[in-house]
Scaffold this active site. Structure first.
Site, PDB file in Angstrom:
ATOM      1  N   ARG A  89      -7.340  10.092  12.275  1.00 46.56           N
ATOM      2  CA  ARG A  89      -7.203   9.919  10.519  1.00 46.56           C
ATOM      3  C   ARG A  89      -8.673  10.203  10.137  1.00 46.56           C
ATOM      4  NH1 ARG A  89      -2.479   6.816  10.061  1.00 46.56           N
ATOM      5  NH2 ARG A  89      -1.984   6.173   7.855  1.00 46.56           N
ATOM      6  N   ARG A 124      11.759   3.282   1.734  1.00 43.37           N
ATOM      7  CA  ARG A 124      11.946   2.960   3.119  1.00 43.37           C
ATOM      8  C   ARG A 124      12.195   1.864   3.536  1.00 43.37           C
ATOM      9  NH1 ARG A 124       7.047   4.789   6.516  1.00 43.37           N
ATOM     10  NH2 ARG A 124       5.846   3.621   5.209  1.00 43.37           N
ATOM     11  N   ARG A 158      -3.345   4.745  -0.606  1.00 43.01           N
ATOM     12  CA  ARG A 158      -2.887   5.433   0.944  1.00 43.01           C
ATOM     13  C   ARG A 158      -3.011   6.945   0.676  1.00 43.01           C
ATOM     14  NH1 ARG A 158       2.229   2.435   2.565  1.00 43.01           N
ATOM     15  NH2 ARG A 158       2.485   4.025   3.774  1.00 43.01           N
TER      16      ARG A 158
HETATM   17  P1  AP5 Z   1       0.893   4.345   9.095  1.00 44.49           P
HETATM   18  O1  AP5 Z   1       1.831   3.354   9.636  1.00 44.49           O
HETATM   19  O2  AP5 Z   1       0.456   5.574   9.961  1.00 44.49           O
HETATM   20  O3  AP5 Z   1       1.163   4.520   7.628  1.00 44.49           O
HETATM   21  P2  AP5 Z   1       1.327   6.228   7.012  1.00 44.49           P
HETATM   22  O4  AP5 Z   1       0.275   7.239   7.616  1.00 44.49           O
HETATM   23  O5  AP5 Z   1       0.898   5.780   5.575  1.00 44.49           O
HETATM   24  O6  AP5 Z   1       2.338   6.901   7.085  1.00 44.49           O
HETATM   25  P3  AP5 Z   1       3.729   6.314   6.896  1.00 44.49           P
HETATM   26  O7  AP5 Z   1       4.187   5.280   8.285  1.00 44.49           O
HETATM   27  O8  AP5 Z   1       3.899   5.561   5.892  1.00 44.49           O
HETATM   28  O9  AP5 Z   1       4.681   7.617   6.770  1.00 44.49           O
HETATM   29  P4  AP5 Z   1       5.280   8.567   7.865  1.00 44.49           P
HETATM   30  O10 AP5 Z   1       4.604   9.904   7.630  1.00 44.49           O
HETATM   31  O11 AP5 Z   1       5.539   7.931   9.041  1.00 44.49           O
HETATM   32  O12 AP5 Z   1       6.936   8.692   7.097  1.00 44.49           O
HETATM   33  P5  AP5 Z   1       8.353   8.349   7.480  1.00 44.49           P
HETATM   34  O13 AP5 Z   1       8.774   8.987   8.710  1.00 44.49           O
HETATM   35  O14 AP5 Z   1       8.521   6.687   7.850  1.00 44.49           O
HETATM   36  O15 AP5 Z   1      -0.408   3.420   8.903  1.00 44.49           O
HETATM   37  C1  AP5 Z   1      -0.356   2.249   8.181  1.00 44.49           C
HETATM   38  C2  AP5 Z   1      -1.782   1.584   7.910  1.00 44.49           C
HETATM   39  O16 AP5 Z   1      -2.316   1.122   9.180  1.00 44.49           O
HETATM   40  C3  AP5 Z   1      -2.626   2.552   7.292  1.00 44.49           C
HETATM   41  O17 AP5 Z   1      -2.672   2.547   6.103  1.00 44.49           O
HETATM   42  C4  AP5 Z   1      -3.921   2.152   7.807  1.00 44.49           C
HETATM   43  O18 AP5 Z   1      -4.355   0.866   7.370  1.00 44.49           O
HETATM   44  C5  AP5 Z   1      -3.576   1.646   9.133  1.00 44.49           C
HETATM   45  N1  AP5 Z   1      -3.874   2.556  10.248  1.00 44.49           N
HETATM   46  C6  AP5 Z   1      -2.873   3.321  10.948  1.00 44.49           C
HETATM   47  N2  AP5 Z   1      -3.540   4.224  12.136  1.00 44.49           N
HETATM   48  C7  AP5 Z   1      -4.792   4.276  11.615  1.00 44.49           C
HETATM   49  C8  AP5 Z   1      -5.853   5.064  11.961  1.00 44.49           C
HETATM   50  N3  AP5 Z   1      -5.661   6.106  13.002  1.00 44.49           N
HETATM   51  N4  AP5 Z   1      -7.054   4.828  11.373  1.00 44.49           N
HETATM   52  C9  AP5 Z   1      -7.397   3.803  10.666  1.00 44.49           C
HETATM   53  N5  AP5 Z   1      -6.183   2.986  10.183  1.00 44.49           N
HETATM   54  C10 AP5 Z   1      -5.152   3.313  10.679  1.00 44.49           C
HETATM   55  O19 AP5 Z   1       9.094   8.579   6.439  1.00 44.49           O
HETATM   56  C11 AP5 Z   1       9.152   7.758   5.118  1.00 44.49           C
HETATM   57  C12 AP5 Z   1      10.342   7.788   4.322  1.00 44.49           C
HETATM   58  O20 AP5 Z   1      10.831   8.831   4.236  1.00 44.49           O
HETATM   59  C13 AP5 Z   1      11.390   7.148   5.549  1.00 44.49           C
HETATM   60  O21 AP5 Z   1      12.293   6.075   4.756  1.00 44.49           O
HETATM   61  C14 AP5 Z   1      12.268   8.310   5.866  1.00 44.49           C
HETATM   62  O22 AP5 Z   1      13.728   7.842   5.862  1.00 44.49           O
HETATM   63  C15 AP5 Z   1      12.031   9.074   4.654  1.00 44.49           C
HETATM   64  N6  AP5 Z   1      12.038  10.634   4.907  1.00 44.49           N
HETATM   65  C16 AP5 Z   1      11.349  11.248   5.956  1.00 44.49           C
HETATM   66  N7  AP5 Z   1      11.476  12.722   5.939  1.00 44.49           N
HETATM   67  C17 AP5 Z   1      12.002  12.802   4.803  1.00 44.49           C
HETATM   68  C18 AP5 Z   1      12.662  14.279   4.392  1.00 44.49           C
HETATM   69  N8  AP5 Z   1      12.385  15.217   5.058  1.00 44.49           N
HETATM   70  N9  AP5 Z   1      13.483  14.130   3.175  1.00 44.49           N
HETATM   71  C19 AP5 Z   1      13.532  12.993   2.697  1.00 44.49           C
HETATM   72  N10 AP5 Z   1      13.127  11.762   3.032  1.00 44.49           N
HETATM   73  C20 AP5 Z   1      12.429  11.840   4.387  1.00 44.49           C
HETATM   74 MG    MG Z   2       4.869   6.040  10.062  1.00 49.26          MG
END
Ligand code: AP5
Ligand code: MG
Length: 213
Positions: A88, A127, A171
């Site tokens: 990241r 979500r 974020r």
């Molecule tokens: P992390 O858990 O990785 O969160 P994020 O990057 O903010 O991503 P999300 O998990 O929120 O989203 P996603 O892309 O996985 O979406 P999802 O499939 O769930 O990180 C959390 C925290 O941890 C960070 O802020 C940081 O503090 C820390 N961290 C983690 N990794 C780190 C690193 N490498 N370095 C430093 N800090 C780190 O989908 C979201 C929703 O949308 C769901 O409800 C889903 O059903 C819906 N959805 C999915 N696709 C679609 C679509 N095509 N159409 C409509 N709805 C959809």
């Molecule tokens: Mg995720």
């Protein structure tokens, strides 16, 4: 097969990674999931990560690089893995390259799930996740048959502590500032592709599978 799945918060990394992991029989390594488990268990890593995660900023590079260095040495990673949410920062990407070079390994594909910012706020605030099996849902885009209950295992649904509008906006800002530059980094390495993340979930999966083969 070693794959990196990139994209802003809510792009669908977790949703797609779960399905790809199952289809290609490689583990999904989500640093977000691992950090949330550490916070829940109250481990030293969890205690260090908690406040950064709640505010939507990044956990320090040394913590996440250490987690990935250890996790990728486990037996189930022998035939590859899918990185979800790592790297990241540029420092994390460089540390990963160095680590893999030392192991005489390399990343095969990096895929970015491209999205517009505004719809992601609604995706994140709607979500819900099963507290038992981890299956992901969305109040509007992927609702459960029975409200608040997982279709797969009957577990109760929970909402992530960082899934509120204010935190999502920070974020997204952190993503543009620190993670988006990795697109150029990987484009230069020649193994980079991107898919349109604004399609429906099934179309996004089909686009990803077309790249993975
Ligand atoms: P992390 O858990 O990785 O969160 P994020 O990057 O903010 O991503 P999300 O998990 O929120 O989203 P996603 O892309 O996985 O979406 P999802 O499939 O769930 O990180 C959390 C925290 O941890 C960070 O802020 C940081 O503090 C820390 N961290 C983690 N990794 C780190 C690193 N490498 N370095 C430093 N800090 C780190 O989908 C979201 C929703 O949308 C769901 O409800 C889903 O059903 C819906 N959805 C999915 N696709 C679609 C679509 N095509 N159409 C409509 N709805 C959809
Ligand atoms: Mg995720």
């Amino acid at each position: 097969m070693k794959v990196i799945l990139m994209g802003p918060p809510g792009a669908g990394k977790g949703t797609q990674a779960r399905q790809i992991a199952e289809k290609y029989r490689i583990p999904q390594l989500s640093t977000g999931d691992m950090l949330r488990a550490a916070v829940k268990a109250g481990t030293p890593v969890g205690l260090k990560a908690k406040s950064a995660m709640e505010s939507g900023s990044l956990v320090t590079d040394d913590i996440v690089v250490g987690i990935i260095a250890d996790r990728t040495q486990e037996a189930d990673c022998k035939n590859g893995y899918l990185l979800d949410g790592f790297p990241r920062t540029l420092a994390q990407a460089e540390a990963l390259d160095t680590m893999l070079a030392q192991r005489k390994q390399a990343i095969d594909k990096v895929i970015d799930i491209r999205c517009d910012d505004e719809p992601l706020v609604g995706r994140i605030t709607g979500r819900r996740t099963c507290s038992q099996c981890g299956e992901g849902y969305h109040l509007q885009f992927k609702p459960t048959k029975k409200s608040g209950v997982c279709d797969k295992c009957g577990g109760s649904l929970t909402q992530r502590a960082d899934d509120n509008e204010a935190t999502v906006r920070s974020r997204l800002a952190v993503y543009h500032q620190q993670t988006a530059p990795l697109i150029d980094y990987y484009r230069k390495q020649g193994n980079f592709s991107s898919v349109d993340g604004m399609q429906g979930m099934d179309q996004v999966l089909a686009s990803l599978c077309a790249i993975l083969g």
